[in-house]
Design a protein around this motif. Structure first.
Motif, short mmCIF file in Angstrom:
data_model
loop_
_atom_site.label_atom_id
_atom_site.label_comp_id
_atom_site.label_asym_id
_atom_site.label_seq_id
_atom_site.Cartn_x
_atom_site.Cartn_y
_atom_site.Cartn_z
N THR A 259 0.77 -1.10 -0.03
CA THR A 259 -0.04 -0.03 -0.10
C THR A 259 0.83 1.12 -0.24
O THR A 259 2.02 1.26 0.32
CB THR A 259 -0.91 -0.04 1.32
OG1 THR A 259 -0.10 0.13 2.43
CG2 THR A 259 -1.78 -1.13 1.36
N ILE A 260 0.11 2.42 -0.37
CA ILE A 260 0.94 3.61 -0.26
C ILE A 260 1.50 3.78 1.21
O ILE A 260 2.73 4.40 1.49
CB ILE A 260 -0.04 4.80 -0.45
CG1 ILE A 260 -0.27 4.71 -2.26
CG2 ILE A 260 0.51 6.24 -0.49
CD1 ILE A 260 -1.13 5.89 -2.68
N GLU A 261 0.70 3.57 2.18
CA GLU A 261 1.20 3.78 3.48
C GLU A 261 2.41 3.06 3.78
O GLU A 261 3.30 3.26 4.40
CB GLU A 261 0.00 3.58 4.43
CG GLU A 261 0.54 3.84 6.02
CD GLU A 261 -0.69 3.51 6.99
OE1 GLU A 261 -0.42 3.63 8.13
OE2 GLU A 261 -1.86 3.06 6.35
N CYS A 263 4.69 1.41 1.72
CA CYS A 263 5.64 2.15 0.91
C CYS A 263 6.33 3.14 1.57
O CYS A 263 7.58 3.59 1.57
CB CYS A 263 5.27 2.54 -0.60
SG CYS A 263 4.95 1.02 -1.64
N ALA A 264 5.33 4.48 1.87
CA ALA A 264 5.90 5.31 2.59
C ALA A 264 6.75 5.19 4.03
O ALA A 264 7.84 5.69 4.12
CB ALA A 264 5.00 6.37 2.89
N SER A 265 6.30 4.22 4.43
CA SER A 265 7.07 3.62 5.89
C SER A 265 8.40 2.96 5.51
O SER A 265 9.38 3.20 5.97
CB SER A 265 6.12 2.74 6.61
OG SER A 265 6.85 2.26 7.80
N SER A 270 6.98 10.75 2.74
CA SER A 270 5.69 11.22 3.02
C SER A 270 4.71 10.05 2.18
O SER A 270 5.26 9.79 0.92
CB SER A 270 5.42 12.61 2.89
OG SER A 270 5.54 12.86 1.62
N GLU A 271 3.51 10.16 2.49
CA GLU A 271 2.56 9.48 1.68
C GLU A 271 2.43 10.22 0.17
O GLU A 271 2.22 9.74 -0.80
CB GLU A 271 1.47 9.14 2.10
CG GLU A 271 1.47 8.16 3.48
CD GLU A 271 0.06 7.95 4.12
OE1 GLU A 271 -1.10 8.17 3.20
OE2 GLU A 271 0.04 7.32 5.16
N GLU A 272 2.56 11.61 0.29
CA GLU A 272 2.30 12.53 -0.92
C GLU A 272 3.45 12.05 -1.70
O GLU A 272 3.20 12.26 -2.89
CB GLU A 272 2.38 13.75 -0.42
CG GLU A 272 1.08 14.51 0.31
CD GLU A 272 0.88 13.56 1.75
OE1 GLU A 272 1.86 13.37 2.38
OE2 GLU A 272 -0.28 13.80 2.16
N VAL A 274 5.01 9.21 -2.17
CA VAL A 274 4.56 7.94 -2.76
C VAL A 274 3.68 8.29 -3.79
O VAL A 274 3.88 7.31 -5.04
CB VAL A 274 4.21 7.05 -1.65
CG1 VAL A 274 3.97 5.73 -2.30
CG2 VAL A 274 5.27 6.76 -0.55
N LYS A 275 2.75 8.72 -3.69
CA LYS A 275 1.55 9.03 -4.65
C LYS A 275 2.17 9.81 -5.86
O LYS A 275 1.73 9.33 -7.08
CB LYS A 275 0.50 10.00 -3.89
CG LYS A 275 -0.25 9.26 -2.85
CD LYS A 275 -1.46 10.23 -2.28
CE LYS A 275 -2.10 9.52 -1.03
NZ LYS A 275 -3.23 10.67 -0.56
#
Length: 284
Positions: A259-261, A263-265, A270-272, A274-275
């Motif tokens: 998930t985006i979360e 991948c960010a971790s 930030s999740e932004e 990754v997006k």
């Protein structure tokens, strides 16, 4: 700034002292002390470093010198200011390159090869398990018997040298004390007595800012400027490399279905961020 003496550990200071081609008095005695020889070096000639005559890099500011003495002994001297645990590997690379050059010049004959001394002067330690600041290494067997000493590696770890001025006796100790402390001195009245010895006096005069000509001051300022630029450029490269590494981590995570979360971790971004990567590389 009230600095009077340029550090011998700096690019300019190392070149002005160890790399002084006009007067090699300091270099000859310094090399004799570093290799722990009882034989005086009568003359020395600088030779082209086939790998790199001068290298300035942001990690250390390196000035390499290569020279040959009157007995055909070859010396490679390198200064390393920053952390470099693998420094001994680079020393082997330089020494073996010189060895191969000599063999080729001798039409691939191995008898009567001159000695090669590869000397590393390090601001930091690379041998935490060894207490001594000065080490000389040759090829030995398990009984500590010498197999070959045609190639010798000498390292000096400056941060391990902690002798006070009243404890300094040998030329090696005088050399290392001077390298570590000269730039901290502002007045001649602070000189230890051994700084009046001819070889050290000549080296000290080369890094005395008050003795510098306009041309020498310009060369010094240009060296400082070049190093500052190198540090800045290296910082950009490191930042870019880290960002590229994070991007690859995110791309791999997205391909694996994270998930985006997640991948960010994983990439510590930030999740932004990754997006943005997802949109740039995966969205049609």
């Amino acid at each position: 700034m009230n600095d009077r003496f340029i550090s011998i550990l700096s690019d300019y200071g190392f070149k002005a002292t160890f790399g002084n081609e006009v007067d090699t008095t300091f270099l000859k005695i310094a090399l004799k002390a570093l290799i722990n020889s009882s034989v005086a070096i009568k003359s020395i000639e600088f030779v082209k470093n086939d790998i790199s005559a001068i290298t300035i890099d942001s990690r250390s500011g390196i000035y390499d010198i290569a020279c040959v003495d009157d007995n055909e002994n070859h010396f490679i001297v390198e200064m390393q200011l920053s952390e470099y645990p693998e420094f001994i590997q680079r020393m082997k690379f330089y020494a073996l390159h010189r060895f191969n050059t000599l063999v080729k010049k001798g039409e691939y004959r191995f008898e009567n090869l001159p000695k090669i001394y590869c000397i590393g002067l390090l601001a930091n330690s690379i041998f935490p398990q060894i207490a001594d600041y000065h080490n000389i290494a040759v090829l030995r067997n398990t009984q500590n018997e010498i197999i070959d000493d045609q190639m010798t590696f000498i390292t000096v770890e400056l941060d391990k040298f902690d002798k006070k001025v009243n404890q300094v006796e040998t030329d090696l100790e005088k050399l290392i004390y001077t390298m570590k402390n000269l730039h901290k001195v502002t007045e001649i009245s602070q000189f230890p007595t051994f700084w009046n010895e001819d070889w050290l006096k000549k080296a000290i005069s080369e890094v005395d800012i008050r003795n510098m000509t306009a041309e020498q001051k310009l060369a010094y300022e240009m060296t400082i400027s070049a190093n500052a630029l190198a540090v800045k450029n290296e910082g950009k490269k490191i930042k870019q490399a880290k960002e590229e590494e994070k991007i690859e981590t995110i791309k791999s995570g997205l391909k694996m279905g994270l998930t985006i979360e997640q991948c960010a971790s994983l990439a510590r971004v930030s999740e932004e961020f990754v997006k943005d990567i997802q949109q740039q590389f995966f969205d049609e």
